[in-house]
Design a protein around this motif. Structure first.
Motif, PDB file in Angstrom:
ATOM      1  N   GLU A   1      19.813  39.617 105.169  1.00 29.52           N
ATOM      2  CA  GLU A   1      20.174  38.112 105.522  1.00 29.52           C
ATOM      3  C   GLU A   1      18.829  37.457 106.086  1.00 29.52           C
ATOM      4  O   GLU A   1      18.517  36.212 105.743  1.00 29.52           O
ATOM      5  N   ALA A   2      17.875  38.078 106.628  1.00 35.84           N
ATOM      6  CA  ALA A   2      16.635  37.444 107.137  1.00 35.84           C
ATOM      7  C   ALA A   2      15.708  37.081 106.140  1.00 35.84           C
ATOM      8  O   ALA A   2      15.200  36.137 105.991  1.00 35.84           O
ATOM      9  N   CYS A   3      15.673  37.825 104.895  1.00 40.25           N
ATOM     10  CA  CYS A   3      14.821  37.553 103.904  1.00 40.25           C
ATOM     11  C   CYS A   3      15.430  36.278 103.108  1.00 40.25           C
ATOM     12  O   CYS A   3      14.528  35.685 102.768  1.00 40.25           O
ATOM     13  N   ALA A   4      16.456  36.286 102.902  1.00 36.14           N
ATOM     14  CA  ALA A   4      17.207  35.196 102.222  1.00 36.14           C
ATOM     15  C   ALA A   4      16.887  34.011 103.030  1.00 36.14           C
ATOM     16  O   ALA A   4      16.420  32.820 102.687  1.00 36.14           O
ATOM     17  N   ALA A   5      16.867  33.965 104.476  1.00 35.05           N
ATOM     18  CA  ALA A   5      17.068  32.815 105.314  1.00 35.05           C
ATOM     19  C   ALA A   5      15.438  32.415 105.432  1.00 35.05           C
ATOM     20  O   ALA A   5      15.160  31.157 105.338  1.00 35.05           O
ATOM     21  N   ALA A   6      14.467  33.190 105.107  1.00 36.14           N
ATOM     22  CA  ALA A   6      13.289  32.917 105.210  1.00 36.14           C
ATOM     23  C   ALA A   6      12.621  32.673 104.031  1.00 36.14           C
ATOM     24  O   ALA A   6      11.475  32.038 103.756  1.00 36.14           O
ATOM     25  N   GLY A   7      13.448  32.773 102.671  1.00 34.85           N
ATOM     26  CA  GLY A   7      13.005  32.285 101.437  1.00 34.85           C
ATOM     27  C   GLY A   7      11.870  33.090 100.817  1.00 34.85           C
ATOM     28  O   GLY A   7      11.025  32.775  99.983  1.00 34.85           O
ATOM     29  N   ARG A   8      11.803  34.476 101.100  1.00 40.93           N
ATOM     30  CA  ARG A   8      10.877  35.397 100.781  1.00 40.93           C
ATOM     31  C   ARG A   8      11.291  35.895  99.399  1.00 40.93           C
ATOM     32  O   ARG A   8      12.640  35.902  99.181  1.00 40.93           O
ATOM     33  N   MET A   9      10.429  36.716  98.859  1.00 42.26           N
ATOM     34  CA  MET A   9      10.636  37.526  97.929  1.00 42.26           C
ATOM     35  C   MET A   9      10.726  39.208  98.091  1.00 42.26           C
ATOM     36  O   MET A   9       9.944  39.297  99.065  1.00 42.26           O
ATOM     37  N   VAL A  10      11.369  40.208  97.470  1.00 48.00           N
ATOM     38  CA  VAL A  10      11.169  41.324  97.602  1.00 48.00           C
ATOM     39  C   VAL A  10      10.572  42.197  96.353  1.00 48.00           C
ATOM     40  O   VAL A  10      10.648  41.118  95.399  1.00 48.00           O
ATOM     41  N   GLU A  11      10.217  43.155  96.234  1.00 52.18           N
ATOM     42  CA  GLU A  11       9.763  43.900  95.056  1.00 52.18           C
ATOM     43  C   GLU A  11      10.704  45.162  94.952  1.00 52.18           C
ATOM     44  O   GLU A  11      11.157  45.796  96.053  1.00 52.18           O
ATOM     45  N   VAL A  12      10.772  45.588  93.759  1.00 54.49           N
ATOM     46  CA  VAL A  12      11.025  47.013  93.555  1.00 54.49           C
ATOM     47  C   VAL A  12       9.710  47.777  93.383  1.00 54.49           C
ATOM     48  O   VAL A  12       8.913  47.445  92.395  1.00 54.49           O
ATOM     49  N   ASN A  13       9.643  48.739  94.119  1.00 51.29           N
ATOM     50  CA  ASN A  13       8.331  49.286  94.044  1.00 51.29           C
ATOM     51  C   ASN A  13       8.402  50.637  93.776  1.00 51.29           C
ATOM     52  O   ASN A  13       9.341  51.505  94.291  1.00 51.29           O
ATOM     53  N   THR A  14       7.947  50.944  92.360  1.00 55.87           N
ATOM     54  CA  THR A  14       8.223  52.014  91.681  1.00 55.87           C
ATOM     55  C   THR A  14       7.607  53.314  92.188  1.00 55.87           C
ATOM     56  O   THR A  14       8.210  54.606  91.882  1.00 55.87           O
ATOM     57  N   SER A  15       6.595  53.086  93.344  1.00 57.42           N
ATOM     58  CA  SER A  15       5.934  54.542  93.936  1.00 57.42           C
ATOM     59  C   SER A  15       6.847  55.442  94.618  1.00 57.42           C
ATOM     60  O   SER A  15       6.447  56.716  94.699  1.00 57.42           O
ATOM     61  N   GLY A  16       7.853  54.982  95.187  1.00 56.59           N
ATOM     62  CA  GLY A  16       8.934  55.583  95.870  1.00 56.59           C
ATOM     63  C   GLY A  16       9.530  57.112  95.243  1.00 56.59           C
ATOM     64  O   GLY A  16       9.909  58.025  95.747  1.00 56.59           O
ATOM     65  N   SER A  17       9.511  56.958  93.935  1.00 55.37           N
ATOM     66  CA  SER A  17       9.974  58.024  93.066  1.00 55.37           C
ATOM     67  C   SER A  17       9.179  59.129  93.200  1.00 55.37           C
ATOM     68  O   SER A  17       9.597  60.264  92.495  1.00 55.37           O
ATOM     69  N   TYR A  18       7.930  59.074  93.509  1.00 57.87           N
ATOM     70  CA  TYR A  18       6.847  60.187  93.743  1.00 57.87           C
ATOM     71  C   TYR A  18       6.737  60.669  95.132  1.00 57.87           C
ATOM     72  O   TYR A  18       5.760  61.236  95.416  1.00 57.87           O
ATOM     73  N   TYR A  19       7.221  60.029  96.035  1.00 60.61           N
ATOM     74  CA  TYR A  19       7.455  60.547  97.345  1.00 60.61           C
ATOM     75  C   TYR A  19       8.502  61.700  97.708  1.00 60.61           C
ATOM     76  O   TYR A  19       9.620  61.978  96.655  1.00 60.61           O
TER      77      TYR A  19
END
Length: 271
Positions: free
Chosen positions: A184-202
């Motif tokens: 909700e906060a991200c949508a209201a602010a008009g920001r983007m997000v990412e899928v960050n692939t590095s998590g698979s290696y943690y």
């Protein structure tokens, strides 16, 4: 389908490897069409005494010049000059003006610190083992993340939205309300997000964000891009296609790609 990554690092920060040129060459060889080089924006000595977490302030000009040189050598590759800017909230001891960030065409917003503690730093992870710590840290992390996304900071993309899971410490409660607040906060602010692939290696063994959170971002209408968070040239395009599949499974039908001109373009997800 073309490959893009809007999150990548070099040896300009103390925990990265490779030059900007080596990163660009690896990206071009892998078939990447858009590469955002997003070195960690300088932190103060109080937060980063050894210049390990971020790029030294004295090297910003050199960094930007290296990106310009890479553009000349790789005219077929769109290279975006970016940075990853830490949200420190009330603990921020820096004064960052518009002129300081003007040279950067893409600013990633990240929360790596919970009340001045670098919670994702392996050398300082001991607090996670304290009784009840994951419950408190997760709640505080998402509170700060929502503060960051709702702030007037010039973030274009919010990076690795659920970084709190990096070491695979999870709270005892249902995280769904935290996910809803973040979306909700991200949508209201008009920001983007990412899928960050590095998590698979943690330790979490899962991309950032988790599928349940990514679905909420999708339902809220939050645009999404892909970043590999590469800290070595050979990882520049790692798992981009897997990230596309995750996006599709979570409801996205396009990848949103920032451009060097400050605009956005869309790539249809055809799997």
């Amino acid at each position: 389908m073309e490959l893009v990554t809007t999150h990548a690092h070099t040896s300009f920060c103390g925990h990265g490897e490779g030059t900007v040129e080596e990163l660009a060459a690896a990206a071009e060889a892998a078939g990447v069409t858009t590469l955002a080089v997003t070195e960690h924006y300088p932190l103060s000595k109080a937060f980063d005494p050894r210049d390990y977490l971020s790029m030294p302030a004295a090297r910003v000009g050199e960094y930007l010049a290296a990106i310009d040189e890479a553009r000349e050598r790789h005219p077929g590759l769109e290279i975006i000059a970016g940075c990853e800017l830490d949200w420190l909230g009330a603990d921020d001891d820096r004064t960052i003006g518009e002129d300081d960030l003007a040279p950067f065409q893409l600013v990633l917003g990240s929360v790596h610190f919970v009340d001045a503690w670098p919670f994702d730093d392996p050398s300082q992870r001991g607090r996670w083992d304290e009784p009840g710590a994951p419950d408190a840290i997760w709640r505080r992390y998402f509170e700060l993340w929502c503060d960051a996304v709702s702030s007037d900071a010039p973030f274009h993309v919010m990076s690795h939205p659920d970084l709190a899971k990096k070491f695979a410490y999870y709270p005892t409660y249902d995280v769904a309300p935290l996910y809803e607040q973040a979306a909700e906060a991200c949508a209201a602010a008009g920001r983007m997000v990412e899928v960050n692939t590095s998590g698979s290696y943690y330790a979490c063994k899962e991309m950032f964000p988790a599928p349940a959170l990514l679905r909420r971002f999708c339902r809220a209408g939050v645009p999404c891009t892909v970043g590999t968070d590469a800290h070595h040239p050979e990882h520049v395009a790692r798992d981009v296609e897997a990230a596309y599949r995750l996006m599709y499974e979570c409801g996205y039908r396009t990848v949103t790609v920032p451009t060097a001109t400050g605009d956005r373009r869309e790539i249809d997800l055809i799997l």
